[in-house]
Design a protein around this motif. Structure first.
Motif, PDB file in Angstrom:
ATOM      1  N   PHE A  38      -1.495 -15.911 -13.639  1.00  0.00           N
ATOM      2  CA  PHE A  38      -2.741 -16.531 -13.210  1.00  0.00           C
ATOM      3  C   PHE A  38      -2.608 -18.043 -13.380  1.00  0.00           C
ATOM      4  O   PHE A  38      -1.674 -18.537 -14.015  1.00  0.00           O
ATOM      5  CB  PHE A  38      -3.926 -16.011 -14.031  1.00  0.00           C
ATOM      6  CG  PHE A  38      -3.841 -16.346 -15.499  1.00  0.00           C
ATOM      7  CD1 PHE A  38      -4.396 -17.498 -16.013  1.00  0.00           C
ATOM      8  CD2 PHE A  38      -3.178 -15.489 -16.378  1.00  0.00           C
ATOM      9  CE1 PHE A  38      -4.308 -17.805 -17.354  1.00  0.00           C
ATOM     10  CE2 PHE A  38      -3.091 -15.787 -17.730  1.00  0.00           C
ATOM     11  CZ  PHE A  38      -3.649 -16.944 -18.220  1.00  0.00           C
ATOM     12  N   LEU A  87      -9.010 -21.711 -14.473  1.00  0.00           N
ATOM     13  CA  LEU A  87      -9.881 -21.229 -15.543  1.00  0.00           C
ATOM     14  C   LEU A  87     -10.454 -22.391 -16.346  1.00  0.00           C
ATOM     15  O   LEU A  87     -11.618 -22.350 -16.761  1.00  0.00           O
ATOM     16  CB  LEU A  87      -9.102 -20.282 -16.460  1.00  0.00           C
ATOM     17  CG  LEU A  87      -8.620 -18.969 -15.835  1.00  0.00           C
ATOM     18  CD1 LEU A  87      -7.868 -18.143 -16.862  1.00  0.00           C
ATOM     19  CD2 LEU A  87      -9.806 -18.180 -15.282  1.00  0.00           C
ATOM     20  N   MET A 143     -17.191 -17.729 -14.506  1.00  0.00           N
ATOM     21  CA  MET A 143     -15.869 -17.432 -15.061  1.00  0.00           C
ATOM     22  C   MET A 143     -15.215 -16.251 -14.340  1.00  0.00           C
ATOM     23  O   MET A 143     -13.993 -16.215 -14.168  1.00  0.00           O
ATOM     24  CB  MET A 143     -15.967 -17.151 -16.550  1.00  0.00           C
ATOM     25  CG  MET A 143     -16.297 -18.390 -17.383  1.00  0.00           C
ATOM     26  SD  MET A 143     -15.228 -19.821 -17.017  1.00  0.00           S
ATOM     27  CE  MET A 143     -13.609 -19.174 -17.477  1.00  0.00           C
ATOM     28  N   TYR A 144     -16.036 -15.282 -13.903  1.00  0.00           N
ATOM     29  CA  TYR A 144     -15.470 -14.186 -13.107  1.00  0.00           C
ATOM     30  C   TYR A 144     -14.931 -14.721 -11.784  1.00  0.00           C
ATOM     31  O   TYR A 144     -13.832 -14.348 -11.341  1.00  0.00           O
ATOM     32  CB  TYR A 144     -16.542 -13.125 -12.834  1.00  0.00           C
ATOM     33  CG  TYR A 144     -16.072 -12.021 -11.917  1.00  0.00           C
ATOM     34  CD1 TYR A 144     -15.318 -10.958 -12.402  1.00  0.00           C
ATOM     35  CD2 TYR A 144     -16.361 -12.046 -10.561  1.00  0.00           C
ATOM     36  CE1 TYR A 144     -14.872  -9.946 -11.563  1.00  0.00           C
ATOM     37  CE2 TYR A 144     -15.922 -11.047  -9.707  1.00  0.00           C
ATOM     38  CZ  TYR A 144     -15.181 -10.004 -10.219  1.00  0.00           C
ATOM     39  OH  TYR A 144     -14.736  -9.011  -9.381  1.00  0.00           O
ATOM     40  N   TRP A 155     -11.797 -16.559 -12.519  1.00  0.00           N
ATOM     41  CA  TRP A 155     -10.731 -15.603 -12.838  1.00  0.00           C
ATOM     42  C   TRP A 155     -10.130 -15.006 -11.570  1.00  0.00           C
ATOM     43  O   TRP A 155      -8.910 -14.856 -11.449  1.00  0.00           O
ATOM     44  CB  TRP A 155     -11.282 -14.513 -13.736  1.00  0.00           C
ATOM     45  CG  TRP A 155     -10.298 -13.454 -14.141  1.00  0.00           C
ATOM     46  CD1 TRP A 155     -10.157 -12.204 -13.613  1.00  0.00           C
ATOM     47  CD2 TRP A 155      -9.292 -13.558 -15.158  1.00  0.00           C
ATOM     48  NE1 TRP A 155      -9.140 -11.525 -14.236  1.00  0.00           N
ATOM     49  CE2 TRP A 155      -8.588 -12.324 -15.191  1.00  0.00           C
ATOM     50  CE3 TRP A 155      -8.923 -14.569 -16.037  1.00  0.00           C
ATOM     51  CZ2 TRP A 155      -7.542 -12.094 -16.071  1.00  0.00           C
ATOM     52  CZ3 TRP A 155      -7.875 -14.335 -16.920  1.00  0.00           C
ATOM     53  CH2 TRP A 155      -7.198 -13.106 -16.935  1.00  0.00           C
ATOM     54  N   GLN A 156     -10.989 -14.679 -10.608  1.00  0.00           N
ATOM     55  CA  GLN A 156     -10.505 -14.123  -9.350  1.00  0.00           C
ATOM     56  C   GLN A 156      -9.692 -15.154  -8.576  1.00  0.00           C
ATOM     57  O   GLN A 156      -8.630 -14.840  -8.016  1.00  0.00           O
ATOM     58  CB  GLN A 156     -11.683 -13.632  -8.502  1.00  0.00           C
ATOM     59  CG  GLN A 156     -12.454 -12.466  -9.104  1.00  0.00           C
ATOM     60  CD  GLN A 156     -11.603 -11.200  -9.204  1.00  0.00           C
ATOM     61  OE1 GLN A 156     -10.775 -11.047 -10.112  1.00  0.00           O
ATOM     62  NE2 GLN A 156     -11.786 -10.304  -8.278  1.00  0.00           N
ATOM     63  N   HIS A 196      -6.245 -15.629 -10.029  1.00  0.00           N
ATOM     64  CA  HIS A 196      -5.295 -14.555  -9.742  1.00  0.00           C
ATOM     65  C   HIS A 196      -4.948 -14.471  -8.260  1.00  0.00           C
ATOM     66  O   HIS A 196      -4.209 -13.567  -7.857  1.00  0.00           O
ATOM     67  CB  HIS A 196      -5.857 -13.214 -10.222  1.00  0.00           C
ATOM     68  CG  HIS A 196      -5.731 -13.014 -11.702  1.00  0.00           C
ATOM     69  ND1 HIS A 196      -6.555 -13.646 -12.605  1.00  0.00           N
ATOM     70  CD2 HIS A 196      -4.846 -12.275 -12.441  1.00  0.00           C
ATOM     71  CE1 HIS A 196      -6.207 -13.289 -13.828  1.00  0.00           C
ATOM     72  NE2 HIS A 196      -5.172 -12.470 -13.765  1.00  0.00           N
TER      73      HIS A 196
END
Length: 416
Positions: free
Chosen positions: A197, A202, A248-249, A252-253, A256
């Motif tokens: 990642f 982030l 944050m989700y 995070w996506q 990645h």
């Protein structure tokens, strides 16, 4: 001399009446706090519900890292237009020409860079200059001549579409240099490493969450200082935590997938800048004043003509930014570029809480409205729904949003 105080029953009755009054006042304050910005608050709930619905209907594909990245890339130019459009609508105007201006600015950039062989940044500067000229053109006719914005921008829609065809000579131009393509297709990744990642993405997400929390806390303290109603502290903390988890989700996506899109950085800078302009500057307050009550604004000394002029100059500039992003995204310029973009931008502003009569709306609300349109479009595309049905759904959503605005105004008027 003996004095006799009130009877115990009278004391209890007085205490009960005081308590009941306090409870009634507290309940009224809470009710006012919850309903004061019902539409603006409800849009966030609607956004979460729509995302959850399409995530279920697409078996989670909607929230996959690659698809979230695609949503950002595919709808970023609409969100840029929505920033300018909501300011225009707050002031009580409308702009029907932004799609044509997107096409024209992209065409000018393509001619300069692709046909003339100039550096990529010259094309960007030229596009921005054209956008400013277009905005000044509209602002002159609206602010100083007094022609309604609907007519001026309708004429501009036809005028600048025709100029686009002339500039491109009815042909498409491509490709742009790699540097130009990075505006809408570039990513920042690998700056801080990460095992599978992108840690930099982030980190940016975490900074955004901290900034949101600090800004919200400062706003809360300011309202308390001026004795304005605020939500309870636990509710405030819950809201910040919820927003933080969503951000944050999202980060995070992206981390990645391919990392942080360059266009998302551009969009974030614009949202923060215009959020400050609309809420914390004299110009922003004057825009709201003009849209809320034009006569009162004039009596208060607001230079209405000057403000209206710069509103349209700003719209032209943001249309140019959207034109640069769009031409970078499709790696070229086309005569039909930007078709119907104005309707998407207007829909985003109204769905996000802007009022038909002006004086109401926020940049963040317009962003949420634009994201609702983006999620619906993307979700229906993933489901393979016919384009005609997609248009029907979007039209119904816009109609319901405006009807809700009118309903709120009637209810507020009836309660006075």
């Amino acid at each position: 001399m003996t004095t006799t105080g009130p009877a115990p029953s009278a004391e209890k009755a007085a205490e009960g009446a005081t308590t009941a009054a306090a409870l009634h006042t507290g309940t009224s304050d809470i009710r006012a706090l919850l309903t004061r910005n019902l539409r603006q608050s409800g849009i966030y709930v609607a956004f979460v519900a729509i995302v959850a619905l399409f995530a279920i209907l697409t078996d989670g594909v909607l929230l996959s890292p690659i698809n979230i990245t695609n949503i950002v890339l595919q709808y970023s130019y609409i969100l840029v237009l929505a920033i300018g459009m909501v300011i225009v609508i707050i002031a009580g105007h409308i702009d029907l020409s932004v799609g044509s201006v997107v096409a024209l600015t992209g065409a000018v950039s393509a001619v300069m860079v692709i046909q003339q062989g100039m550096p990529w940044w010259v094309g960007i500067v030229a596009a921005l200059a054209v956008g400013l000229v277009v905005g000044a053109w509209h602002g002159f006719w609206v602010a100083y001549v007094g022609i309604p914005a609907f007519i001026v921008t309708l004429a501009g829609m036809l005028l600048f579409r025709g100029l686009t065809l002339r500039v491109l000579d009815n042909i498409s131009l491509s490709p742009f240099p790699a540097e130009y393509q990075l505006v809408a297709n570039g990513f920042l990744n690998g700056l801080l490493g990460g095992d599978g990642f992108d840690a930099f993405t982030l980190l940016i997400g975490a900074i955004a969450v901290v900034g949101y929390g600090v800004s919200g806390f400062r706003t809360r303290i300011a309202r308390i200082t001026y004795q304005q109603p605020v939500e309870s502290f636990p509710l405030f903390v819950a809201r910040v935590v919820l927003v933080g988890l969503v951000v944050m989700y999202f980060a995070w996506q992206l981390a990645h997938a391919r990392g942080l899109p360059v266009v998302l950085i551009i969009l974030a800078v614009l949202v923060m800048a215009y959020g400050v302009i609309t809420r914390r500057t004299v110009f922003g307050r004057q825009v709201y004043a003009i849209g809320g009550n034009l006569s009162a604004a004039m009596l208060s000394g607001v230079k209405v003509r000057t403000v209206n002029f710069w509103i349209f100059v700003n719209m032209g500039l943001l249309s140019a930014v959207a034109g640069i992003i769009y031409s970078s995204r499709i790696n070229g310029a086309q005569p039909a570029a930007g078709n119907m973009f104005e309707l998407d931008a207007i829909a985003a502003a109204f769905i996000g809480g802007a009022a038909v009569t002006g004086g109401v709306g926020t940049v963040v609300g317009a962003m949420v409205g634009g994201l609702i349109m983006a999620v619906m479009s993307n979700g229906m595309q993933l489901m393979g729904i016919d384009q005609s049905i997609q248009s029907v759904v979007k039209g119904l959503v816009l109609l319901v949003a405006v009807a809700f605005d009118i309903y709120n105004k009637r209810r507020a008027g009836a309660s006075r």
